[in-house]
Design a protein around this motif. Structure first.
Motif, PDB file in Angstrom:
ATOM      1  N   PRO A 171      65.871  24.721 -41.662  1.00 43.17           N
ATOM      2  CA  PRO A 171      65.334  25.921 -42.334  1.00 43.17           C
ATOM      3  C   PRO A 171      66.478  26.859 -42.729  1.00 43.17           C
ATOM      4  O   PRO A 171      66.458  28.056 -42.428  1.00 43.17           O
ATOM      5  N   ASP A 172      67.491  26.291 -43.396  1.00 46.83           N
ATOM      6  CA  ASP A 172      68.706  27.021 -43.773  1.00 46.83           C
ATOM      7  C   ASP A 172      68.902  26.953 -45.276  1.00 46.83           C
ATOM      8  O   ASP A 172      68.425  26.030 -45.944  1.00 46.83           O
ATOM      9  N   LEU A 180      72.724  32.915 -42.072  1.00 47.28           N
ATOM     10  CA  LEU A 180      71.467  33.321 -41.443  1.00 47.28           C
ATOM     11  C   LEU A 180      70.649  32.070 -41.118  1.00 47.28           C
ATOM     12  O   LEU A 180      69.696  31.725 -41.825  1.00 47.28           O
ATOM     13  N   PRO A 181      70.998  31.369 -40.060  1.00 45.32           N
ATOM     14  CA  PRO A 181      70.267  30.148 -39.719  1.00 45.32           C
ATOM     15  C   PRO A 181      68.804  30.443 -39.429  1.00 45.32           C
ATOM     16  O   PRO A 181      68.472  31.431 -38.769  1.00 45.32           O
ATOM     17  N   GLY A 182      67.916  29.591 -39.946  1.00 47.37           N
ATOM     18  CA  GLY A 182      66.492  29.737 -39.717  1.00 47.37           C
ATOM     19  C   GLY A 182      65.800  30.729 -40.626  1.00 47.37           C
ATOM     20  O   GLY A 182      64.586  30.934 -40.509  1.00 47.37           O
ATOM     21  N   ALA A 183      66.532  31.343 -41.560  1.00 48.18           N
ATOM     22  CA  ALA A 183      65.951  32.389 -42.402  1.00 48.18           C
ATOM     23  C   ALA A 183      65.172  31.834 -43.594  1.00 48.18           C
ATOM     24  O   ALA A 183      64.442  32.574 -44.252  1.00 48.18           O
ATOM     25  N   SER A 184      65.304  30.574 -43.862  1.00 45.56           N
ATOM     26  CA  SER A 184      64.699  29.979 -45.051  1.00 45.56           C
ATOM     27  C   SER A 184      63.502  29.109 -44.690  1.00 45.56           C
ATOM     28  O   SER A 184      63.274  28.789 -43.513  1.00 45.56           O
ATOM     29  N   ASN A 196      74.687  23.575 -43.450  1.00 49.65           N
ATOM     30  CA  ASN A 196      73.814  24.501 -42.726  1.00 49.65           C
ATOM     31  C   ASN A 196      74.050  25.904 -43.274  1.00 49.65           C
ATOM     32  O   ASN A 196      74.743  26.068 -44.285  1.00 49.65           O
ATOM     33  N   ALA A 197      73.488  26.899 -42.623  1.00 51.04           N
ATOM     34  CA  ALA A 197      73.573  28.270 -43.133  1.00 51.04           C
ATOM     35  C   ALA A 197      75.003  28.780 -43.220  1.00 51.04           C
ATOM     36  O   ALA A 197      75.290  29.711 -43.984  1.00 51.04           O
ATOM     37  N   HIS A 198      75.904  28.195 -42.456  1.00 48.78           N
ATOM     38  CA  HIS A 198      77.284  28.670 -42.403  1.00 48.78           C
ATOM     39  C   HIS A 198      78.230  27.883 -43.319  1.00 48.78           C
ATOM     40  O   HIS A 198      79.445  28.107 -43.290  1.00 48.78           O
TER      41      HIS A 198
END
Length: 405
Positions: A171-172, A180-184, A196-198
């Motif tokens: 969900p990144d 912002l991991p998990g924000a999507s 991933n988010a990073h």
């Protein structure tokens, strides 16, 4: 974010070369000498007018480029630095040994010169007999324009591709929600195995890719498809790099994506089919079903397909923008708009899902079928992408995953 890129200088050749592709950029270059290691011959064919080749402070000198194949040469552009040649010639050769003079002068004036020529050869050489200054000679860019002979059975389609299967789900979204991991909503990732988010350009370049070719370290992602709330991944994820949608003379001027370019296509927030005119759903081997912005009912023995075309006119400055779309545009009337003058390859994303039957059982992580969208984070090695654009897109040749006809 706005980034001014010195690497992507858009050369405006003289009228004689406008319709022919640039053949020399990124090709092997050699020279009679160099002033120092900071000014190698390769600087003269790197597409960057901020770098240069400089010779030793003596006469004569030469700079040579190997086009890789025999070509009909229509013009040569020489962008001199302040140290230029007064007496020089432009020559061509089939073998790098026997040379034919295409142009010569004893009254060189420096600056940026577009020289119309009529000749052929694999090798092009700039020979300086007499310098105009006390220094050596220095060339910012040597550009050779013309056409190469098509190999036997060549398909006249400007294309190369990357075949990248599903890698992982998260969900990144490192473009919309960086760090912002998990924000999507849930995304299905292809290509880079670590996205991933990073994710950054460096993390992608230094990680593995499941693409064929594996040299493509880019990351591609889409909203995950669900059937009865169970995730279903594509059996194929193919990413075509195309030269189309603009005139042939503009295809011949196509520039590689700058490293780190981010592009988003489609509309994740669409509230109806009319809000997303770019994405299409269809059925493999069932053309009678037709295509639609929303899911379609595919017959048994078929597969659900998703097609998405990314914008391929770039503003020439920004790797991303605040809305993640404004730095890119689609062509208008077979040309890029003045606000986005740089033609880059057209990325077409094709997904095939092992799904048939009632589309009411389907949803995307972002919502209905018309919310289909795609994200692209370019991490192709610069030289490799430039080679494919030069060898496949500009001359309108169909290439495979290896970037060769």
């Amino acid at each position: 974010m706005a980034v001014v890129l010195g690497l992507f200088v858009i050369a405006v050749p003289g009228e004689a070369s406008a319709a022919d592709p640039l053949l020399s950029q990124g090709k092997p270059a050699t020279a009679s000498s160099t002033e120092s290691a900071a000014f190698p011959a390769s600087n003269a064919v790197d597409g960057d007018a901020g770098t240069r080749w400089s010779s030793a402070f003596s006469d004569p000198q030469w700079l040579q480029v190997d086009l890789g194949a025999s070509a009909s040469i229509s013009s040569v552009v020489i962008d001199w630095e302040a140290a230029y040649a007064r007496t020089f010639a432009v020559k061509a050769s089939a073998d790098g040994q026997s040379w034919t003079t295409l142009h010569s002068t004893a009254a060189g004036g420096g600056g940026k010169q577009t020289i119309s020529v009529n000749g052929s050869g694999r090798f092009v050489r700039l020979e300086s007999a007499a310098r105009a200054t006390q220094w050596g000679i220095s060339v910012k860019e040597l550009q050779v324009y013309g056409t190469t002979a098509a190999p036997p059975n060549i398909v006249r389609v400007a294309e190369f591709l990357a075949d990248c299967p599903f890698s992982h789900r998260l969900p990144d979204d490192p473009i919309i929600f960086p760090n912002l991991p998990g924000a999507s909503h849930m995304h299905s990732f292809f290509g880079s195995t670590v996205t991933n988010a990073h994710s950054t350009v460096d993390t992608l370049l230094n990680a593995n890719s499941n693409c064929n070719p594996s040299i493509d370290k880019s990351s591609y992602w889409i909203p995950t498809l669900y059937r009865d709330d169970v995730p279903v991944e594509p059996v194929t994820g193919i990413f075509y790099y195309l030269g189309e949608g603009v005139r042939d003379d503009l295809i011949a001027q196509t520039q590689p994506f700058p490293l780190g370019l981010r592009i988003v296509a489609g509309n994740a927030k669409a509230t109806g089919p009319a809000d997303n005119t770019i994405s299409r759903w269809s059925c493999l081997h069932a053309g009678h079903v037709g295509s639609s912005p929303d899911f379609v009912n595919c017959p048994a023995g078929s597969m659900l397909e998703s097609y998405l075309d990314f914008p391929h006119c770039w503003d020439g400055r920004s790797l991303d923008s605040a809305d993640h779309k404004s730095h890119m545009a689609y062509p208008v009337n077979n040309a890029c708009p003045a606000s986005h003058p740089v033609v880059v390859p057209k990325l077409r994303q094709v997904m095939r899902y092992p799904v048939t039957g009632d589309p009411g059982r389907l949803r995307l992580a972002s919502g209905a079928g018309y919310t289909m969208h795609g994200d692209f984070f370019n991490a192709w090695p610069v030289a490799e992408l430039a080679r494919r654009v030069n060898d496949c897109i500009r001359p309108i040749i169909k290439c495979g995953v290896d970037g060769r006809p």
